[in-house]
Design a protein around this motif. Sequence first.
Motif, PDB file in Angstrom:
ATOM      1  N   GLY A   1       0.668  -1.160   0.554  1.00 60.79           N
ATOM      2  CA  GLY A   1      -0.041  -0.050   0.256  1.00 60.79           C
ATOM      3  C   GLY A   1       1.038   1.109   0.137  1.00 60.79           C
ATOM      4  O   GLY A   1       1.594   1.135   0.875  1.00 60.79           O
ATOM      5  N   ILE A   2       0.515   1.573  -0.773  1.00 57.37           N
ATOM      6  CA  ILE A   2       1.188   3.201  -1.031  1.00 57.37           C
ATOM      7  C   ILE A   2       0.167   4.600  -0.153  1.00 57.37           C
ATOM      8  O   ILE A   2      -0.476   4.759  -1.699  1.00 57.37           O
ATOM      9  N   GLN A   3       0.809   5.575   0.639  1.00 57.57           N
ATOM     10  CA  GLN A   3      -0.332   6.522   1.035  1.00 57.57           C
ATOM     11  C   GLN A   3       0.857   7.834   0.764  1.00 57.57           C
ATOM     12  O   GLN A   3       1.554   7.858   1.131  1.00 57.57           O
ATOM     13  N   VAL A   4       0.034   8.702   0.810  1.00 52.19           N
ATOM     14  CA  VAL A   4       0.776  10.211   0.004  1.00 52.19           C
ATOM     15  C   VAL A   4      -0.682  11.678   0.524  1.00 52.19           C
ATOM     16  O   VAL A   4      -1.635  11.405   0.293  1.00 52.19           O
ATOM     17  N   ALA A   5       0.165  11.949   1.887  1.00 52.57           N
ATOM     18  CA  ALA A   5      -0.533  12.806   2.644  1.00 52.57           C
ATOM     19  C   ALA A   5       0.347  14.183   2.636  1.00 52.57           C
ATOM     20  O   ALA A   5       1.191  14.296   2.944  1.00 52.57           O
TER      21      ALA A   5
END
Length: 488
Positions: A456-460
């Motif tokens: 999983g990859i999250q950008v925030a």
Amino acid sequence: MNKDSRRSFFKKSGLSLVSFSLLDLRTRFFWPQGRKSKGVPAAIYFTTGCKVAEVTSHSAVLWTRLCAQEKPNPITHKRVETVFRHPIDFDEHQPVQYMDGAVKGVAGWVRATLTARESTLRSDWFPALPEHDFTVQIPFSTLQPATTYQIKWEAKPTEDGLIFVNTGTFQTAPEAHTEKAVQLVTSTCQYFWSYDDDQRGFKTYDSMRRLNPDFFVHTGDYVYYDKPGPLATTPEKARHQWHAMDSWPSLVDFYKSTPAYLLKDDHDLLRDDAYPSSAAYGELTFQDGLKIWRENAPLQGTPYRTFRWGQDLQLWLVEGREFRSPNTLPDSPDKTIWGSAQKQWFTRSVEASDATFKILFSPTPVVGPDRDKKTDNHANKAFQSEGTWLRNYLSRQKNMFVVNGDRHWQYVSVDKPTGLLEFGSGPVSDAHAQGWNPDEVREEHRFLRVKGGFLGIQVAREGPKPRITFTHYDVDGKPVHEESRVAE
């Protein structure tokens, strides 16, 4: 835009503005005017699912296949309890229609209607033809950014026949300079007989769906033509592998609400380590593999492409099989996996990007480490010249990372000369994990796990500074490792 101009525009686009009740989104069918023709099937099914792919802020490609049976053939064979779980006593020469997981296709007509807020877009009717394995791809190009669309699929066996309905949903990408958090998931390497849930197929797909991702990237080896059950030595058997894979309920449910970007690798085309001049696999040729790939992977244009998801993320999906030199040639500056046109496109588009984070999705490793005997990727000595160029180039780009497929274990590694980070998602199930000794942790490894799952990859954004987080999960969706970076 005046009303006449709008009508003209939508007519040229093959779309129309209509409205309908939300009650129409329920799966149902009705008897239209006209009588059913003799020999027309009593029903049409969406057994192998419906996909939305290649999503941008303004476009998407919708895919489905019309089927003549509501459920795939049941699984009747037991499996060996070793890696890959091959079926026992499988008759490779039986007609495909009798094989485990088989789903017969049917000719007909398909259209899709997209609804969001007050607007509705409806496609023309598209034919589902046997020469394309009854698959249909429907492009839309006038969508609104960061918008959730409800999909109504309609299918009918003849122009005036019964209509059958399926539904789905997806969200378009935000525009390039919009600050918006993004959650994506990615996986690789799935063999039909390595399923880990005998009712739903693969736990990983249900686990990814629970994260409610914005989109999904599959980095290749979606099917395995050169593994039994059946060995895909004919185009018919190759197509069967797609039918059986896509009809698992976990995949059908996942794609109903998750847009996808699909990459291909060797097992999706022909056999292990394939390249354009590889010998045929039985009756299946490399060109057959390309045609079948295009039937099943919703795609417009070149197989290499880039997509923007807001201010902080851009992804590059590259092609590793169509343009490569033979693996057996001696290494040299001219030996290539990507080909010159793709390399020029890649450097030009990377240097034009102002996205905060950049991710290269590669069907094969760029950093590795890989096994010494392998000869088909940028981490191998067989392509050392191009691999060195690529690692050096990528490491000079701010906030750029590599996510790769092909390897049957999860890992994070760093290239010591350049500092480039690579993330391997690992295979879709534990039964498919193999090829590396779990005790062989090398200096490049920041994380190593010879099991299945996904990445999983999250950008925030945390205040003014964006952060990217890479999380490896096991097949049940439990986090097993995390790496996080704040933008430089």
